[in-house]
Design a protein around this motif. Structure first.
Motif, mmCIF file in Angstrom:
data_model
loop_
_atom_site.group_PDB
_atom_site.id
_atom_site.type_symbol
_atom_site.label_atom_id
_atom_site.label_comp_id
_atom_site.label_asym_id
_atom_site.label_seq_id
_atom_site.Cartn_x
_atom_site.Cartn_y
_atom_site.Cartn_z
ATOM 1 N N LYS A 197 46.989 26.462 -18.359
ATOM 2 C CA LYS A 197 48.476 26.072 -18.175
ATOM 3 C C LYS A 197 48.891 25.865 -16.624
ATOM 4 C CE LYS A 197 50.919 27.549 -22.305
ATOM 5 N NZ LYS A 197 51.795 28.560 -22.753
ATOM 6 N N SER A 242 48.676 31.374 -17.875
ATOM 7 C CA SER A 242 47.037 31.284 -18.202
ATOM 8 C C SER A 242 46.491 30.101 -17.032
ATOM 9 C CB SER A 242 46.658 30.755 -19.529
ATOM 10 O OG SER A 242 47.063 29.496 -19.537
ATOM 11 N N LYS A 268 50.217 36.501 -13.251
ATOM 12 C CA LYS A 268 49.947 36.759 -14.679
ATOM 13 C C LYS A 268 50.909 36.357 -15.784
ATOM 14 C CE LYS A 268 46.581 40.386 -13.663
ATOM 15 N NZ LYS A 268 46.130 41.825 -13.993
#
Length: 383
Positions: A183, A180, A177
């Motif tokens: 990306k 995103s 995490k």
């Protein structure tokens, strides 16, 4: 009184440190581009380390594993005395020491918190992607030629390695995490295209082996299914890009013809000749850079032939330490995001050296070894 660098200055230092493994690409290979960019970056970092230790009186530390690297350099220096190519042997030793091993010691003056390591990886990922975008644009401008693309004078092996490193970091960042999904897909796309046009087999095999080794850890995480779906989606997407379709076919053909390809036959001959040199000089080897032609594209054969069982013992000791870290962090579930990032790139780098490149020029390896040591020291202080 706190003599540590201010946050902005520290971030600048960490950013410059993240550029060191990319110096070869930034200077466009061996003989083009900003010719002294690598030397310039290293000089800046040496200056920063000197200021922090001498002027700011920052503490510095050494660890037991440093004995391995000191002995390694000493054995290489000793072998310069009997190698048939003394000047090139001395250059190889100096390059290994100042541009490779030095990364291990530069990192200690900069990394004071484990979060600093995460910042360095984020900088490395961004810099790698920006560099890959430039490479892809250059590839497109030159008509998207089919074959092993050379970005100026950058050899296809490190070019493919750059793509593999980007894919590795982007996938793990997404899984933890730190990225995103958009990306992550963009970064993986840039890394995959760079790896495909570089078309070197070794780094891709190393990437696949690394992810197989990471499976005991990855499969336990709830994001694993998402990771698999991203890999499948990106594979389909990349296969649909017209301007690299020829390169994809060429890339795959290199694996399909691995038993009959001329490069494979040449590589087998090199292995056999390298082993013969080791058999003739099993204890000390023929000396650093003493092999005819080039390095054998296998770290174990290179070490055995050039410096014999003497240096091979150190390599095996390091390998056993890495196996212990792997067991502790992955199998015994003691590793976190930062541990897995460092360990994965170290494994990727070392595994790639089984198939291509030479250990003296693999800056990604020493970059991550340095970070592993920093992380260990920080945890020891906190315990």
């Amino acid at each position: 009184m706190d003599f540590s660098f201010r946050p902005k200055a520290l971030k600048i230092c960490l950013y410059l440190f993240s550029l060191l493994p990319l110096g070869y690409y930034l200077k466009l290979g061996q003989s083009n581009g900003i010719k002294d960019v690598t030397l310039f970056l290293y000089l800046i970092m040496f200056l920063v380390v000197g200021i922090k230790i001498v002027i700011l009186k920052q503490s510095y530390y050494f660890v037991k594993v440093d004995v391995l690297f000191v002995l390694w350099v000493m054995i290489m220096l000793f072998s310069v005395l009997y190698t048939p190519h003394q000047m090139s042997g001395l250059y190889k030793t100096a390059s290994f020491t100042t541009l490779g091993v030095s990364l291990i010691y530069i990192s200690r003056a900069l990394i004071k918190q484990r979060n600093d390591i995460l910042v360095v990886f984020k900088f490395l990922l961004i810099n790698s992607v920006l560099l890959e975008l430039f490479i892809i644009i250059d590839f497109f401008i030159h008509g998207a030629p089919v074959g092993r693309y050379r970005f100026y004078d950058v050899h296809p092996v490190p070019l493919t390695m750059l793509g593999a490193i980007t894919i590795n970091i982007a996938l793990l960042f997404f899984m933890h995490k730190q990225l995103s999904i958009l990306k992550a897909c963009l970064y993986i796309l840039c890394g995959a295209i760079t790896a495909i046009i570089g078309a070197s087999k070794g780094p891709i095999l190393a990437l696949l082996i690394t992810f197989v080794l990471l499976l005991p850890y990855l499969a336990r995480r709830k994001e694993f299914v998402k990771l698999v779906l991203i890999i499948v989606f990106m594979s389909i997407l990349i296969s649909r890009i017209d301007f690299i379709s020829g390169n994809i076919d060429y890339f795959l053909s290199r694996y399909e013809s691995i038993d009959t390809a001329e490069s494979s036959e040449i590589r087998v001959d090199v292995y056999e000749n390298t082993w013969r040199y080791f058999a003739e000089n099993p204890i000390l080897g023929v000396g650093v850079n003493g092999l005819p032609g080039n390095y054998p594209h296998n770290v174990f054969l290179e070490v055995l032939a050039e410096n014999g069982l003497l240096l091979f013992g150190l390599l095996m000791t390091f390998s056993l330490i890495l196996i212990y870290i792997y067991y502790k962090k992955l199998i015994r579930k003691q590793g976190d995001t930062i541990d897995i990032l460092m360990l994965s790139i170290t494994l990727l780098s070392l595994t790639s050296l089984l198939f291509s490149w030479t250990y003296t020029q693999h800056k990604f390896l020493y970059f991550c070894i340095g970070l592993l040591i920093c992380s260990y020291n920080i945890k020891e202080k906190q315990a």
